[in-house]
Design a protein around this motif. Structure first.
Motif, PDB file in Angstrom:
ATOM      1  N   HIS A 133      19.445 -16.436  18.118  1.00  0.00           N
ATOM      2  CA  HIS A 133      19.885 -17.602  18.895  1.00  0.00           C
ATOM      3  C   HIS A 133      21.360 -17.389  19.248  1.00  0.00           C
ATOM      4  O   HIS A 133      22.247 -17.818  18.504  1.00  0.00           O
ATOM      5  CB  HIS A 133      19.710 -18.892  18.088  1.00  0.00           C
ATOM      6  N   ASP A 192      23.200 -18.683  21.497  1.00  0.00           N
ATOM      7  CA  ASP A 192      23.966 -19.909  21.726  1.00  0.00           C
ATOM      8  C   ASP A 192      24.371 -20.551  20.403  1.00  0.00           C
ATOM      9  O   ASP A 192      25.506 -21.002  20.243  1.00  0.00           O
ATOM     10  CB  ASP A 192      23.198 -20.898  22.604  1.00  0.00           C
ATOM     11  N   THR A 236      16.909 -13.563  22.724  1.00  0.00           N
ATOM     12  CA  THR A 236      17.538 -14.824  22.344  1.00  0.00           C
ATOM     13  C   THR A 236      16.575 -15.966  22.665  1.00  0.00           C
ATOM     14  O   THR A 236      15.958 -15.992  23.728  1.00  0.00           O
ATOM     15  CB  THR A 236      18.905 -15.002  23.009  1.00  0.00           C
ATOM     16  N   ALA A 291      15.155 -20.070  22.610  1.00  0.00           N
ATOM     17  CA  ALA A 291      15.512 -21.476  22.785  1.00  0.00           C
ATOM     18  C   ALA A 291      14.766 -22.349  21.788  1.00  0.00           C
ATOM     19  O   ALA A 291      13.685 -22.001  21.312  1.00  0.00           O
ATOM     20  CB  ALA A 291      15.170 -21.925  24.199  1.00  0.00           C
ATOM     21  N   SER A 351      18.833 -25.624  25.563  1.00  0.00           N
ATOM     22  CA  SER A 351      18.911 -24.236  25.128  1.00  0.00           C
ATOM     23  C   SER A 351      18.062 -23.334  26.015  1.00  0.00           C
ATOM     24  O   SER A 351      18.462 -22.209  26.336  1.00  0.00           O
ATOM     25  CB  SER A 351      18.453 -24.132  23.669  1.00  0.00           C
ATOM     26  N   VAL A 399      19.326 -20.056  27.809  1.00  0.00           N
ATOM     27  CA  VAL A 399      18.692 -18.765  27.543  1.00  0.00           C
ATOM     28  C   VAL A 399      18.272 -18.081  28.851  1.00  0.00           C
ATOM     29  O   VAL A 399      18.474 -16.871  29.028  1.00  0.00           O
ATOM     30  CB  VAL A 399      17.482 -18.955  26.604  1.00  0.00           C
ATOM     31  N   SER A 414      19.981 -14.490  29.792  1.00  0.00           N
ATOM     32  CA  SER A 414      19.174 -13.272  29.864  1.00  0.00           C
ATOM     33  C   SER A 414      19.465 -12.461  31.121  1.00  0.00           C
ATOM     34  O   SER A 414      19.066 -11.295  31.213  1.00  0.00           O
ATOM     35  CB  SER A 414      17.687 -13.621  29.795  1.00  0.00           C
ATOM     36  N   VAL A 455      19.866  -8.158  26.901  1.00  0.00           N
ATOM     37  CA  VAL A 455      19.457  -9.487  26.450  1.00  0.00           C
ATOM     38  C   VAL A 455      18.202  -9.929  27.200  1.00  0.00           C
ATOM     39  O   VAL A 455      18.134  -9.868  28.427  1.00  0.00           O
ATOM     40  CB  VAL A 455      20.585 -10.512  26.673  1.00  0.00           C
ATOM     41  N   GLY A 507      14.966 -13.193  26.904  1.00  0.00           N
ATOM     42  CA  GLY A 507      14.879 -14.564  26.438  1.00  0.00           C
ATOM     43  C   GLY A 507      13.478 -15.013  26.089  1.00  0.00           C
ATOM     44  O   GLY A 507      12.480 -14.411  26.496  1.00  0.00           O
ATOM     45  N   VAL A 512      11.518 -19.055  25.674  1.00  0.00           N
ATOM     46  CA  VAL A 512      11.740 -20.494  25.863  1.00  0.00           C
ATOM     47  C   VAL A 512      10.545 -21.291  25.358  1.00  0.00           C
ATOM     48  O   VAL A 512       9.390 -20.884  25.493  1.00  0.00           O
ATOM     49  CB  VAL A 512      12.014 -20.845  27.346  1.00  0.00           C
ATOM     50  N   ILE A 555      12.433 -13.720  30.884  1.00  0.00           N
ATOM     51  CA  ILE A 555      11.866 -14.473  29.766  1.00  0.00           C
ATOM     52  C   ILE A 555      10.630 -13.698  29.317  1.00  0.00           C
ATOM     53  O   ILE A 555       9.674 -13.550  30.069  1.00  0.00           O
ATOM     54  CB  ILE A 555      11.510 -15.907  30.171  1.00  0.00           C
TER      55      ILE A 555
END
Length: 283
Positions: free
Chosen positions: A25, A27, A54, A56, A61, A65, A69, A75, A77, A79, A106
């Protein structure tokens, strides 16, 4: 070991092969801007944690994300709405999550599932949201990333009733060897965080020792669950190197062999190479 007033663990030596932090995470680790993200992934890359997913846990968030990304090609993501946040889950929320989930960088729907440890959301609301996320995962063709806390049997039951997506990842796997065998037999992927290094986690360590390499991932869940011997200090993606080395020792493997195996599993599970190579990617 002392928490050292919030001091990060020391940066370990470079791994002999790159790995993916399969669940973090950024964030919650304090990143807000592209520069913040770059600092975190640079520190991870310096020890061989070359890419991160990463994740959410709420809509704000998830929006972040999706943006983050696209800021750095290391990176990716995921969700979803965390199960503890599902007491209110509107049609508008669902529509926005579905739109975010379709974005190319994502790579998973998560973290979703059930959490019976906390009482922030009724069990029926959690289960309804979990079923919706299962269907979203199947609709967009991306792995389902599961949060399972004190809810093993209901998780498996709902996956069976709803029909599991083709790829299911148990994030921060928390079961014993028997539950691990049941998940492995179902074809699910088990991801281990710093908790597997805790010396009071005998049942979890027994589970981690039996998972086939093509169903095994390593993660940090940073900033939480910092691995031994730095438990209680702030976690970051670079700390996946500590967990990877501990798992290699537990399984009686060379670190390079385990690193190559879990890196390959992450590539396959999240289709990271396909994402990177598609038109409009960051490379």
């Amino acid at each position: 070991m002392s928490k050292r007033n919030g001091e990060r663990p020391p940066v370990p030596e470079l791994l002999p092969a790159p790995v993916v932090d399969a669940h973090t995470h950024l964030d919650a680790c304090g990143a807000k801007t592209a520069e913040d993200v770059r600092e975190l992934v640079d520190r991870a890359a310096s020890v061989g944690v070359a890419r991160v997913v990463t994740v959410a846990d709420d809509l704000a968030s998830a929006r972040w994300v999706a943006r983050a990304s696209t800021w750095d090609d290391r990176v990716f993501g995921a969700v979803a709405l965390h199960p503890t946040r599902t007491s209110e889950f509107s049609d508008a929320d669902r529509a926005e999550l579905a739109e975010l989930a379709a974005q190319p960088r994502i790579v998973a729907i998560g973290e979703t599932g059930l959490d019976y440890y906390w009482d922030y959301a009724p069990h029926d609301a959690q289960q309804d949201a979990f079923r919706w996320h299962i269907e979203l995962s199947k609709r967009v063709g991306k792995p389902l990333m599961i949060h399972d806390r004190d809810a093993h049997e209901d998780i498996l039951r709902i996956l069976t009733e709803q029909g599991a997506p083709s790829t299911v990842v148990f994030h921060c796997f928390s079961g014993d060897a028997d539950f691990a065998r049941r998940c492995v037999d179902a074809g699910y992927v088990l991801s281990f965080a710093g908790t597997v290094t805790f010396r009071n986690a005998a049942a979890l360590r027994e589970a981690a020792a039996l998972v086939p390499l093509d169903q095994l991932l390593v993660e940090t869940d940073a900033p939480f669950l910092t691995p031994h011997p730095f438990r209680g200090r702030p976690n970051e993606p670079y700390c996946a190197a500590y967990t990877l080395r501990d798992l290699a020792a537990l399984r009686g493997m060379a670190v390079v062999d385990l690193a190559n195996a879990v890196n390959g599993t992450a590539d396959r599970v999240f289709q990271l190479r396909q994402v990177t190579e598609q038109p409009g990617s960051l490379r």
